[in-house]
Design an enzyme around this catalytic site. Structure first.
Site, PDB file in Angstrom:
ATOM      1  N   CYS A 232      -0.369   4.037   2.117  1.00 57.88           N
ATOM      2  CA  CYS A 232      -0.026   3.772   3.841  1.00 57.88           C
ATOM      3  C   CYS A 232       1.301   4.238   3.982  1.00 57.88           C
ATOM      4  CB  CYS A 232      -0.556   2.329   3.981  1.00 57.88           C
ATOM      5  SG  CYS A 232      -2.175   2.033   3.409  1.00 57.88           S
ATOM      6  N   ASP A 233       2.273   3.651   3.169  1.00 52.22           N
ATOM      7  CA  ASP A 233       3.566   3.656   3.538  1.00 52.22           C
ATOM      8  C   ASP A 233       4.518   4.437   2.654  1.00 52.22           C
ATOM      9  OD1 ASP A 233       2.887   1.639   5.504  1.00 52.22           O
ATOM     10  OD2 ASP A 233       3.029   0.020   4.058  1.00 52.22           O
TER      11      ASP A 233
ATOM     12  N   CYS B 128       0.978  -1.345   0.028  1.00 54.42           N
ATOM     13  CA  CYS B 128      -0.102   0.015   0.260  1.00 54.42           C
ATOM     14  C   CYS B 128       0.947   1.309  -0.100  1.00 54.42           C
ATOM     15  CB  CYS B 128      -1.096  -0.021   1.187  1.00 54.42           C
ATOM     16  SG  CYS B 128      -2.018   1.478   1.597  1.00 54.42           S
TER      17      CYS B 128
END
Length: 320
Positions: free
Chosen positions: A147-148, A144
């Site tokens: 997300c990261d 992701c």
């Protein structure tokens, strides 16, 4: 197995969607029961709490300006649900019968009849299953970018995939990192033309055709690179990179409902637009099991709230 109790709402799955649904249902005095999931033969490392349980740092969930680990965040979700009286079983559901009412939900050690069901079983990322991948998950390997990606500012990263998701990940990362190398097994992309054009025209993205990851390498601190094989020549080379984003798709966890609940061609549960209602009255779906677009903790929690409110209103309409 104990005698079946008729429950008002049973929630299958945990994570941000399931636990948020539990909080709202419990506050509405629906006395929800949650089957939070657990290890399976196919995935012995699986733990209750969804994908955030294997996410080290969460910096984009509102209310945590200093960030929080995924497991810590899910522990807070769980405690909040329990505070209002939610009963949680740390086990999997093995059978669901939606052909008669109340519905039957059979877990590994507990069985219930339920007037309404909220499905929050999520989706599982597809992985490469190569050497070093598991070792460096959340220490370089991710599924992701949204997300990261922020953890890799001004660094070199790799993206694996050839569909729209991979194009989106690569384009997003190019705004943050130093350079993106997109690895694709074929010599043409599967993504939509407009998504392809964005990637191919981006000066910060390099595409390596006919290429696959053989191994993820690193040290005690994290990933440092990947061994990449040219599938035509069989030659390998080491690419230095601190991040590897696997973007080859997700598999929604819908095996319990195959042939019963309507799904999209991609396998995600169909819900009425703007709602969490499925094609069976009294059955609602929330979170990543019905969301192939956003797949974020905050959107999952939002649909969990929707599902609980809709379930409550539906029960009232039924006189339950």
């Amino acid at each position: 197995m104990a005698d079946e109790k008729i429950n008002k709402v049973t929630i299958i799955g945990s994570g941000p969607a399931g636990y948020t649904a539990a909080v709202y249902a419990a506050r509405a005095n629906l006395e929800p029961v949650v089957f939070a999931g657990g290890p399976t033969m196919e995935d012995p490392q699986r733990v209750p709490g969804g994908q955030l349980m294997v996410t080290t740092d969460v910096e984009n969930y509102p209310g945590f300006p200093e960030g929080i680990t995924g497991p810590e965040l899910m522990e807070r979700f769980q405690k909040q649900a329990e505070r209002f009286g939610t009963q949680i079983h740390m086990e999997n559901v093995v059978k669901v019968d939606l052909s008669s009412r109340p519905f039957l939900i059979q877990g590994e050690s507990a069985s219930y009849r339920s007037e309404a069901i909220i499905i929050a079983t999520g989706a599982s990322a597809k992985w490469l299953n190569v050497k070093g991948e598991d070792r460096y998950k959340n220490r370089g390997v991710s599924a992701c970018a949204t997300c990261d990606g922020a953890f890799y500012k001004k660094q070199d990263v790799l993206v694996v995939g050839g569909g729209d998701t991979a194009m989106e990940e690569a384009t997003y990362l190019a705004k943050i990192v130093n350079r993106v190398t997109l690895l694709h097994r074929r010599d043409t992309l599967r993504a939509s033309k407009i998504m392809q054009e964005r990637v191919l025209k981006n000066p910060k993205i390099t595409v390596m055709w006919n290429s696959a990851v053989d191994e993820v390498v690193g040290n005690e601190k994290g990933m440092t690179g990947a061994v990449v094989r040219n599938l035509k020549t069989n030659d390998t080379q080491l690419l230095n990179a601190t991040g590897l984003f696997v973007a080859i798709g997700h598999t929604p966890n819908t095996h319990l409902f195959q042939g019963v609940l309507e799904t999209h061609p991609s396998g995600y549960l169909k819900t009425v637009p703007g709602s969490t209602r499925t094609n069976i009255e009294g059955v609602f779906a929330c979170g990543d099991v019905q969301d192939s677009t956003y797949r974020q903790a905050i959107t999952a929690a939002g649909t969990g709230c929707m599902a609980a409110i809709e379930a409550e209103r539906w029960l009232i309409e039924q006189g339950k």
